[in-house]
Design an enzyme around this catalytic site. Structure first.
Site, PDB file in Angstrom:
ATOM      1  N   ARG A  47      67.684   7.844  32.961  1.00 50.56           N
ATOM      2  CA  ARG A  47      67.519   9.055  32.220  1.00 50.56           C
ATOM      3  C   ARG A  47      68.199  10.165  32.990  1.00 50.56           C
ATOM      4  NH1 ARG A  47      63.322  10.689  29.495  1.00 50.56           N
ATOM      5  NH2 ARG A  47      64.789  12.221  28.819  1.00 50.56           N
ATOM      6  N   ARG A  66      68.924   2.718  49.160  1.00 51.10           N
ATOM      7  CA  ARG A  66      68.833   2.036  50.644  1.00 51.10           C
ATOM      8  C   ARG A  66      69.530   0.662  50.545  1.00 51.10           C
ATOM      9  NH1 ARG A  66      62.832  -0.569  49.792  1.00 51.10           N
ATOM     10  NH2 ARG A  66      63.048  -0.989  47.809  1.00 51.10           N
ATOM     11  N   LEU A 101      63.231   9.123  44.838  1.00 50.19           N
ATOM     12  CA  LEU A 101      62.586   8.275  45.751  1.00 50.19           C
ATOM     13  C   LEU A 101      61.192   8.085  45.576  1.00 50.19           C
ATOM     14  CD1 LEU A 101      64.541   9.349  48.807  1.00 50.19           C
ATOM     15  CD2 LEU A 101      64.889   7.323  47.537  1.00 50.19           C
ATOM     16  N   HIS A 106      59.585  12.295  49.363  1.00 52.20           N
ATOM     17  CA  HIS A 106      60.407  13.500  48.660  1.00 52.20           C
ATOM     18  C   HIS A 106      60.591  14.729  49.735  1.00 52.20           C
ATOM     19  CE1 HIS A 106      59.214  12.320  44.029  1.00 52.20           C
ATOM     20  NE2 HIS A 106      60.016  11.401  44.957  1.00 52.20           N
ATOM     21  N   LYS A 124      59.191  15.075  40.579  1.00 52.02           N
ATOM     22  CA  LYS A 124      58.061  15.402  41.087  1.00 52.02           C
ATOM     23  C   LYS A 124      57.214  14.420  41.579  1.00 52.02           C
ATOM     24  CE  LYS A 124      56.109  13.229  38.332  1.00 52.02           C
ATOM     25  NZ  LYS A 124      55.845  11.631  38.222  1.00 52.02           N
ATOM     26  N   ASP A 204      51.135  11.072  40.441  1.00 51.04           N
ATOM     27  CA  ASP A 204      51.995  10.396  39.355  1.00 51.04           C
ATOM     28  C   ASP A 204      51.939  11.467  37.854  1.00 51.04           C
ATOM     29  OD1 ASP A 204      54.525   8.957  38.763  1.00 51.04           O
ATOM     30  OD2 ASP A 204      53.269   8.043  37.263  1.00 51.04           O
TER      31      ASP A 204
END
Ligand SMILES: NC(=O)c1ccc[n+]([C@@H]2O[C@H](COP(=O)([O-])OP(=O)(O)OC[C@H]3O[C@@H](n4cnc5c(N)ncnc54)[C@H](OP(=O)(O)O)[C@@H]3O)[C@@H](O)[C@H]2O)c1
Length: 360
Positions: A47, A66, A101, A106, A124, A204
């Protein structure tokens, strides 16, 4: 009950309301804001990075993950440079960093990017606790850098239309808000199932209806109680609910989880009418939102123009960077305060939740 289809309500610009001002994006800006992306995430790849390459106000310069192979694959796909995460922050051809991440990283990587002098657009939630959010916000203020969470729904004009209906008095005095963001179970290896990576439904999914409640009811919400269904093996929250109250006495309830049929909605109930937004948090760019206003004796539906909230988030961030003076701008201060306030609600929900253990 008769149903009437109506023209959309006036935009919020004619009113003062609780939704943050939409950016007046200058499409003729001097040059696009140059981004480095930290993380080779599924969401970024599907996205955000495609939107970033297509948006005239943003340019993707490098991707750092990573894994060097995965970073290079992303770089080839988006026609930019591949990098390690640390090396990406050293680049002087990058103005801003987009972070996708796991939530537990974050705060740390936002702080590292701010220390490196980069503006930050972070997925977020901004952090996993209010204390961590406050530390990152202080850093952005000290360095006069833009710091925003990529809460895309905040950029969708359907919420302006909601605020306009409230301001026009169509709902009468507001009595309650109900918001929900729930979806079906995810693959077992998903980061949302890993407590050490900031997993769990509250961080989440719960942050969406909490943020919507704050957007519509204003600052100062207090948590009155909460419940959570937690996994027996490690206590990870799979779903939950919370009750809140606003300083003016509007009651709010939020529901969230990833063990449900899909739902992403909120409603506001007033003394005169109830208003429902059926696709509140993830409306696709081509979707024409329908607001449903239910009064005693009739239902009115407002069909609104489609809007691309992801591109609006990117363009709004780019406009803030281009405008400069991030710490001094009241609009940017509001973004930072709202991010901290939401994490304070998250902390309170977590602290007060009555937990029930379930298989999972
Ligand atoms: N705004 C929205 O609407 C929205 C929607 C979905 C997700 N998100 C956010 O986007 C972020 C990514 O979500 P996702 O579903 O796309 O997850 P994902 O595909 O699992 O991506 C996670 C990323 O973090 C990296 N990672 C995982 N564990 C790590 C570790 N221990 N150390 C360093 N890097 C690690 C992964 O690296 P590898 O690539 O090497 O595996 C991957 O790049 C989350 O913060 C999520 O909340 C936002």
């Amino acid at each position: 009950m008769p149903t009437r289809r109506s023209t959309p309500p006036q935009s919020l610009s004619a009113h003062s309301g609780p939704v943050p001002d939409r950016e007046a994006v200058d499409t003729a800006a001097a040059r696009p804001v140059r981004f480095g992306a930290l993380g080779t995430s599924s969401f970024g790849g599907r996205r955000v990075l495609p939107a970033m390459t297509a948006c005239p106000q943003t340019e993707l310069v490098a991707v750092g993950g990573r894994s060097p192979e995965r970073s290079q694959r992303f770089a080839d796909r988006f026609g930019c440079a591949g990098s390690s995460m640390a090396a990406l922050l050293e680049r002087d051809d990058i103005d801003a960093v987009y972070i996708s991440l796991p939530p537990s990283l974050h705060g740390e990587w936002a702080a590292r990017a701010l220390h490196a002098g980069k503006h930050v657009l972070v997925e977020k939630p901004i952090a996993t606790t209010a204390a961590e959010a406050r530390a990152v916000v202080r850093l952005a203020e000290d360095r006069d850098l833009v710091l925003r969470e990529n809460f895309m729904f905040l950029h969708h004009p359907q919420h302006d239309a909601v605020a306009a209906l409230i301001a026009e008095g169509r709902l009468g005095g507001l009595r309650s808000f109900r918001g929900a963001f729930c979806f079906p179970p995810l693959p077992t290896e998903d980061i949302r199932y890993v407590p050490g990576l900031g997993g769990g439904a509250l961080l989440d999914a719960g942050v969406y209806p909490l943020r919507a409640a704050a957007m519509l009811l204003g600052p100062g919400l207090r948590v009155a109680g909460a419940t959570a269904r937690v996994r027996q093996s490690d206590g990870l929250d799979l779903s939950g609910q919370a009750l809140l109250v606003s300083p003016s006495g509007v009651l709010a309830s939020v529901e969230f989880g990833f063990e449900h049929a899909y739902g992403s909605s909120y409603s506001l109930w007033g003394e005169g009418a109830k208003l429902t937004v059926g696709r509140a948090f993830t409306p696709p760019a081509a979707y024409q939102p329908v607001l449903v206003l239910e009064e005693q004796d009739h239902v009115e539906k407002f069909t609104l123009p489609a809007a691309d909230q992801l591109t609006a988030s990117l363009a709004g961030f780019a406009a803030a960077v281009t405008a400069g003076g991030a710490a001094a701008s009241p609009r940017e201060a509001r973004w930072r305060q709202d991010a901290v306030a939401m994490m304070e609600l998250v902390d309170a929900v977590r602290a007060q939740a009555v937990r029930v253990t379930v298989e999972g």
